[in-house]
Design a protein around this motif. Structure first.
Motif, short mmCIF file in Angstrom:
data_model
loop_
_atom_site.label_atom_id
_atom_site.label_comp_id
_atom_site.label_asym_id
_atom_site.label_seq_id
_atom_site.Cartn_x
_atom_site.Cartn_y
_atom_site.Cartn_z
N GLN A 110 0.93 -1.29 0.09
CA GLN A 110 -0.15 0.07 -0.01
C GLN A 110 0.89 1.13 -0.02
O GLN A 110 0.43 2.23 -0.69
CB GLN A 110 -1.00 -0.04 1.24
N LEU A 111 1.92 1.26 0.57
CA LEU A 111 2.91 2.17 0.67
C LEU A 111 3.60 2.53 -0.68
O LEU A 111 3.65 3.61 -1.39
CB LEU A 111 3.93 2.19 1.72
N ALA A 112 3.70 1.39 -1.46
CA ALA A 112 4.43 1.35 -2.93
C ALA A 112 3.23 1.92 -3.76
O ALA A 112 3.55 2.59 -4.42
CB ALA A 112 4.78 0.01 -2.96
N VAL A 113 1.93 1.46 -3.57
CA VAL A 113 0.79 2.20 -4.38
C VAL A 113 0.77 3.53 -4.07
O VAL A 113 0.87 4.37 -5.16
CB VAL A 113 -0.31 1.39 -4.27
N HIS A 114 0.98 4.06 -2.74
CA HIS A 114 0.91 5.41 -2.71
C HIS A 114 2.20 6.18 -3.18
O HIS A 114 1.83 7.37 -3.79
CB HIS A 114 0.95 5.57 -1.30
N PHE A 115 3.17 5.73 -3.03
CA PHE A 115 4.36 6.22 -3.67
C PHE A 115 4.42 6.20 -5.22
O PHE A 115 4.94 7.15 -5.90
CB PHE A 115 5.81 5.45 -3.23
N PHE A 116 3.61 5.09 -5.81
CA PHE A 116 3.79 5.20 -7.33
C PHE A 116 2.94 6.56 -7.65
O PHE A 116 2.98 7.11 -9.01
CB PHE A 116 2.78 3.63 -7.83
N PHE A 117 1.70 6.80 -7.03
CA PHE A 117 0.86 7.79 -7.18
C PHE A 117 1.67 8.82 -7.37
O PHE A 117 1.53 9.92 -8.09
CB PHE A 117 -0.17 7.90 -6.50
N ARG A 118 2.51 9.06 -6.34
CA ARG A 118 3.14 10.32 -5.97
C ARG A 118 4.21 10.63 -6.90
O ARG A 118 4.50 11.69 -7.52
CB ARG A 118 3.90 10.43 -4.53
N VAL A 119 5.04 9.57 -7.46
CA VAL A 119 5.83 9.56 -8.48
C VAL A 119 5.25 10.00 -9.80
O VAL A 119 5.76 10.79 -10.53
CB VAL A 119 6.64 8.16 -8.86
N ASN A 120 3.97 9.71 -10.06
CA ASN A 120 3.43 9.92 -11.44
C ASN A 120 2.47 11.29 -11.05
O ASN A 120 1.65 11.41 -11.95
CB ASN A 120 2.47 8.74 -11.68
#
Length: 280
Positions: A230-240
């Motif tokens: 879930q933190l990876a998903v959140h960071f994915f959104f932030r990176v994009n």
């Protein structure tokens, strides 16, 4: 017959084709199940698949899996440095994409870009939090690749899947509710059953099944892995650079499980995103 076996039969009856494990993976699992396999035997098995061999060498050049930056020019060296079980997990992750035929070319390309980015972020988070969660980078990477693997199977089964669920950009994520309404099945259930079919470790399969729900504390490694994903998903959104509307619902439990204080999150994101960019 177990409930998982019955669910697999039901999926097949609906026309959803589960990807078979490549023979190389079957042989690797068989060799590893015998105890202490000879790395030369494992290397000969992997060498049957040139694409898989190339991907493992690529992984072996990454600081994430080869922190001492050793120069490796033979497969047996890769196996000794990364580890036999870790190589099996990476082989599973690398093999999944080639095991699912592309029915919607652009949608498939978008999906696998997203899956690989999510997997890399999850692996980096796991590497940083390993003393807290005891989830290893190869396990997190494997979970990240399989996390939404039901999506390409639904693309394959239903030609209009991408159109109805806007799967044409890397930032769009499918809705379970829409899937259930239109297809009477969702990609999370399929992903869990694929994980079982491919004999992934139980805690990884359960984490895929939980999806965006944080399980109870007594689920141990599954809870930690879900938090990492879930933190990876959140960071994915932030990176994009897009909004993650679901994050406020999960933030407290995710950060608590990973022992990250809310005021530390920005620095943690910067550290992970710097490593992510460096290894791109």
């Amino acid at each position: 017959m177990s409930s998982d076996e019955q669910a697999l039969m039901d999926l097949v009856a609906r026309g959803v084709k589960l990807p078979p494990q490549p023979q190389v993976l079957v042989q690797l699992e068989d060799n590893l199940s015998r105890g202490d396999p000879d790395v030369r035997t494992l290397a000969r098995t992997i060498a049957q698949d040139p694409g898989l061999t190339a991907m493992l060498f690529k992984a072996a050049r990454s600081p994430l899996f080869n922190p001492r930056n050793r120069n490796l020019d033979r497969l047996d060296q890769v196996l000794m440095v990364i580890g036999s079980k870790q190589c099996l997990n990476l082989a599973r992750a690398f093999s999944l994409a080639t095991s699912i035929p592309g029915a919607h070319r652009h949608g498939m390309e978008v999906f696998w870009v997203r899956a690989r980015e999510l997997a890399r972020l999850a692996a980096l988070i796991a590497d940083d939090r390993i003393t807290v969660c005891n989830v290893f980078p190869d396990q997190a990477y494997l979970a990240g690749v399989f996390y939404e693997c039901g999506v390409p199977l639904l693309m394959q089964r239903f030609p209009d899947y991408c159109q109805g669920l806007t799967m044409n950009t890397v930032n769009s994520w499918p809705s379970l509710q829409e899937e259930d309404q239109r297809f009477n099945v969702d990609h999370v259930t399929i992903g869990y059953l694929v994980a079982r079919h491919w004999k992934l470790p139980d805690f990884i399969a359960q984490a895929i099944r939980c999806h965006r729900e944080i399980p109870h504390a007594d689920m141990g490694a599954t809870r930690s892995l879900v938090a990492i994903l879930q933190l990876a998903v959140h960071f994915f959104f932030r990176v994009n650079r897009i909004d993650d509307a679901h994050w406020p619902i999960l933030a407290d439990e995710v950060l608590g499980e990973l022992c990250i204080l809310p005021e530390e999150l920005e620095d943690f994101f910067d550290r992970i995103s710097d490593r992510f960019d460096a290894e791109s």
